[in-house]
Design an enzyme around this catalytic site. Structure first.
Site, PDB file in Angstrom:
ATOM      1  N   LYS A   1       0.568  -1.089  -0.076  1.00 20.91           N
ATOM      2  CA  LYS A   1      -0.140   0.010  -0.062  1.00 20.91           C
ATOM      3  C   LYS A   1       0.851   1.731   0.176  1.00 20.91           C
ATOM      4  CE  LYS A   1      -4.179  -0.252  -0.129  1.00 20.91           C
ATOM      5  NZ  LYS A   1      -4.518  -0.718  -1.224  1.00 20.91           N
TER       6      LYS A   1
ATOM      7  N   SER B   1      -2.582 -11.939   3.556  1.00 24.72           N
ATOM      8  CA  SER B   1      -3.548 -12.279   3.370  1.00 24.72           C
ATOM      9  C   SER B   1      -2.744 -12.783   1.768  1.00 24.72           C
ATOM     10  CB  SER B   1      -4.018 -10.577   2.702  1.00 24.72           C
ATOM     11  OG  SER B   1      -2.786  -9.982   2.516  1.00 24.72           O
TER      12      SER B   1
HETATM   13  C1  LIG Z   1      -2.106  -7.133   3.846  1.00 23.60           C
HETATM   14  C2  LIG Z   1      -3.068  -6.625   2.480  1.00 23.60           C
HETATM   15  N1  LIG Z   1      -3.446  -7.587   1.881  1.00 23.60           N
HETATM   16  C3  LIG Z   1      -4.177  -7.148   0.560  1.00 23.60           C
HETATM   17  C4  LIG Z   1      -4.693  -6.495   0.137  1.00 23.60           C
HETATM   18  C5  LIG Z   1      -5.362  -6.159  -0.407  1.00 23.60           C
HETATM   19  O1  LIG Z   1      -4.729  -5.155  -1.633  1.00 23.60           O
HETATM   20  P1  LIG Z   1      -5.832  -4.003  -2.892  1.00 23.60           P
HETATM   21  O2  LIG Z   1      -6.380  -3.087  -1.934  1.00 23.60           O
HETATM   22  O3  LIG Z   1      -4.571  -3.361  -4.008  1.00 23.60           O
HETATM   23  O4  LIG Z   1      -7.094  -4.816  -3.418  1.00 23.60           O
HETATM   24  C6  LIG Z   1      -4.505  -5.495   1.550  1.00 23.60           C
HETATM   25  C7  LIG Z   1      -5.632  -3.407   1.079  1.00 23.60           C
HETATM   26  O5  LIG Z   1      -4.658  -3.391   2.161  1.00 23.60           O
HETATM   27  C8  LIG Z   1      -3.659  -5.276   2.453  1.00 23.60           C
HETATM   28  O6  LIG Z   1      -3.748  -4.994   3.145  1.00 23.60           O
END
Ligand SMILES: Cc1ncc(COP(=O)(O)O)c(C=O)c1O
Length: 313
Positions: free
Chosen positions: A57, A274
């Site tokens: 991010k 994630s």
């Molecule tokens: C740990 C984590 N994984 C995945 C994402 C998802 O990314 P995106 O917001 O670009 O879809 C985020 C977004 O904040 C995140 O903080």
């Protein structure tokens, strides 16, 4: 080899930067060896915790701030405000501090201690919302806050701001294309604001429409995969463009956590939850192939989740 040539200083191997902003992006791509991947298939991880704020991010935060400055909606005296499950908050706190802006962040009480402390350490002001209303509760609160004083606030609005996917169209996509020398066949990433999938997919599909883009979602509305959204039950981000995903896969929190432990064992990578879910899905994709180059986007590192005690080792 002439003596003059030999006396020249060696070319720099580490970058020399004018500001910390320039350290955002250009993250390493690492070959992974998860068990169960067919021999002819390569699985690679794009290690986003190498960004200075520790997550993917940072790219979004920098892009939103730069585009705001370029458009003239962000300038001296303004306060940057947004809602975030934590990582954009850290990115905005860092980029805002480096560029001299005050930053206010709205986040659910449930975000990890590490993120709260990091944002505070960067000097951001934090407004907490009810944990049970999740990222959508924080989103509704920040909209009220930004509307309450438009002269004061620059609303980063990561769910609606085209500068979010643009960050990935301009940086994440081209980096992966270069790092795989155009060999990538599958790109796998989680869906949160959807910026990563939308922007990276647009770039990769322009280069090669046959690249398969796989979007990863939690399998239920109440889940532990921080940063990801269960789109069917959530406020759908306005930047979401469903054409950009060739396939969508649901992953359970448990499978995400188990895969964090597996990639730690196989490759020594301490990834966030994630990222574990993205790797679970990447392996599932790999198992349907005999040859291929599968790239999983690893949004952040496991150090950001130590206080949750949620690990599957
Ligand atoms: C740990 C984590 N994984 C995945 C994402 C998802 O990314 P995106 O917001 O670009 O879809 C985020 C977004 O904040 C995140 O903080």
């Amino acid at each position: 080899m002439s003596a003059a040539w030999a006396l020249r200083p060696a070319p720099p191997t580490a970058p020399v930067l004018r500001s910390i902003d320039e350290a955002i992006g250009n993250t390493p791509l690492v070959r992974l060896h998860l068990p169960g991947v067919p021999e002819g298939v390569e699985v690679w991880g794009k290690c986003e915790w190498f960004n200075p704020g520790g997550s993917v991010k940072d790219r979004t935060a920098l892009s939103i701030v730069r585009e705001g400055e370029r458009a003239g909606t962000l300038g001296p005296g303004k306060t940057i405000v947004d809602s975030s499950s934590g990582n954009t908050a850290v990115g905005l706190a860092l980029v805002g501090r480096a560029r001299g802006y005050a930053v206010e962040l709205v986040m659910p009480e449930s975000v990890t201690e590490e993120r709260k402390r990091l944002c505070e350490a960067y000097g951001a002001h934090i407004v907490y919302t009810d944990a049970f209303s999740g990222s959508d509760g924080a989103l509704l609160r920040v909209r009220e806050l930004a509307a309450s004083d438009p002269a004061k606030y620059f609303y980063a609005d990561q769910y609606r701001n085209p500068a979010n996917p643009l960050a990935h169209y301009r940086t994440t996509g081209p980096e992966i294309w270069e790092q795989t020398q155009g060999r990538i066949t599958h790109f796998v990433a989680g869906l949160g604001t959807t910026g990563t999938i939308v922007g990276t997919s647009r770039f990769l599909h322009e280069r090669n429409p046959r690249v398969q883009v796989v979007a990863v979602e939690p399998d239920e509305p109440l889940h532990g995969l921080e940063g990801l959204k269960h789109l069917a039950s959530a406020v759908v981000p306005e930047i979401w463009d469903e054409k950009t995903a060739d396939r969508r896969l649901s992953v359970s929190t448990e499978d995400g956590l188990l895969t964090c432990a597996e990639v730690l064992a196989s490759d020594g990578l301490l990834v966030g939850h994630s990222a574990g879910a993205a790797l679970f899905a990447a392996r599932q994709v790999a198992q349907g192939l005999t040859r291929g180059v599968v790239v999983a986007l690893l949004s952040d590192g496991g150090d950001r989740y130590l206080s949750t005690g949620a690990s599957a080792q």
